[in-house]
Design a protein around this motif. Structure first.
Motif, PDB file in Angstrom:
ATOM      1  N   VAL A 103       7.959   4.985   2.490  1.00 16.36           N
ATOM      2  CA  VAL A 103       7.683   4.327   1.347  1.00 16.36           C
ATOM      3  C   VAL A 103       8.876   3.718   1.417  1.00 16.36           C
ATOM      4  CG1 VAL A 103       5.152   5.307   0.688  1.00 16.36           C
ATOM      5  CG2 VAL A 103       7.749   6.258  -0.021  1.00 16.36           C
ATOM      6  N   SER A 124       1.336   4.915   9.842  1.00 12.40           N
ATOM      7  CA  SER A 124       3.200   4.947   8.865  1.00 12.40           C
ATOM      8  C   SER A 124       3.905   5.131   8.894  1.00 12.40           C
ATOM      9  CB  SER A 124       1.923   6.119   7.903  1.00 12.40           C
ATOM     10  OG  SER A 124       2.512   6.990   8.319  1.00 12.40           O
ATOM     11  N   ARG A 176       1.006  -1.164   0.168  1.00  7.93           N
ATOM     12  CA  ARG A 176      -0.046  -0.056   0.048  1.00  7.93           C
ATOM     13  C   ARG A 176       1.406   1.390   0.068  1.00  7.93           C
ATOM     14  NH1 ARG A 176      -4.162   0.750   5.155  1.00  7.93           N
ATOM     15  NH2 ARG A 176      -4.613   2.119   3.670  1.00  7.93           N
ATOM     16  N   THR A 177      -0.080   2.686  -0.779  1.00  7.91           N
ATOM     17  CA  THR A 177       0.725   3.845  -0.212  1.00  7.91           C
ATOM     18  C   THR A 177      -0.396   4.904   0.182  1.00  7.91           C
ATOM     19  OG1 THR A 177       2.276   3.074  -1.964  1.00  7.91           O
ATOM     20  CG2 THR A 177       2.276   6.076  -1.460  1.00  7.91           C
ATOM     21  N   PRO A 178       0.205   5.312   1.046  1.00 11.78           N
ATOM     22  CA  PRO A 178       1.496   4.936   2.070  1.00 11.78           C
ATOM     23  C   PRO A 178       1.363   3.792   3.294  1.00 11.78           C
ATOM     24  CG  PRO A 178      -0.131   6.176   3.674  1.00 11.78           C
ATOM     25  CD  PRO A 178      -1.140   6.258   1.907  1.00 11.78           C
ATOM     26  N   LYS A 179       2.735   3.346   3.011  1.00 11.20           N
ATOM     27  CA  LYS A 179       2.723   2.424   3.976  1.00 11.20           C
ATOM     28  C   LYS A 179       1.984   2.273   6.208  1.00 11.20           C
ATOM     29  CE  LYS A 179       6.187   0.692   1.442  1.00 11.20           C
ATOM     30  NZ  LYS A 179       7.907  -0.129   0.534  1.00 11.20           N
TER      31      LYS A 179
END
Length: 162
Positions: free
Chosen positions: A106, A103, A84-87
């Motif tokens: 990345v 979070s 995913r983004t953001p992680k």
């Protein structure tokens, strides 16, 4: 006699003020060499800082999950997703209610890559022993590991392979 001395001094001052084009070019060349030597070191330092930051984030999330499971007297699940983004690292209750989100950078990756969950029990234990390795997109960065043993002790150390 005094007039000729003043005239010579003024002529010398006018001709020796400023830099020549060659002097400026040599200075710029020296600066360019210094910057080209320092640039790889700076990028490695930034990558190491990202790894440290992600390690601290994961360690804090693990500790919060451990404490919250005791306080709430229920199992809590910690999971992360590198795709995913953001992680995000997520702590959830058994009823899928999100308790906390963290979070992380990345450029960083937590291994194992597959979405891995760990269950913290109110008895201060975990479902399975885990070792997490934190890597960076820069291959020169120093990797770090976080180990969670059966009694939920969380330790951080240098090392691991990406």
């Amino acid at each position: 006699m005094k007039a000729s001395e003043n005239n010579v001094a003024q002529t010398l001052r006018m001709t020796s003020s400023g830099f020549t084009l060659i002097e400026l070019m040599v200075t710029i060349a020296v600066l360019a060499i210094i910057v080209s030597i320092a640039a790889p070191s700076i990028s490695t330092q930034l990558a190491n800082q990202r790894v440290k930051s992600t390690t601290a984030t994961l360690e804090n999330a693990l500790k919060e999950a451990k404490v919250e499971s005791v306080i709430r007297r229920q199992n809590l699940i910690l999971s992360y997703d590198n795709t995913r983004t953001p992680k995000i690292i997520t702590i959830t209750a058994p009823d899928s209610k999100t308790i906390a989100n963290y979070s992380y950078n990345v450029e960083s990756t937590i291994k194992p890559d597959t979405p891995v969950t760990i269950v913290f029990e109110p008895s201060k234990r975990v479902s399975t022993v885990r070792t997490y390795t934190i890597c960076d997109s820069n291959a020169n960065a120093t990797t770090r590991q976080i180990e969670v043993n059966r009694v939920a002790n969380i330790t951080s150390k240098l090392g691991g392979t990406c």
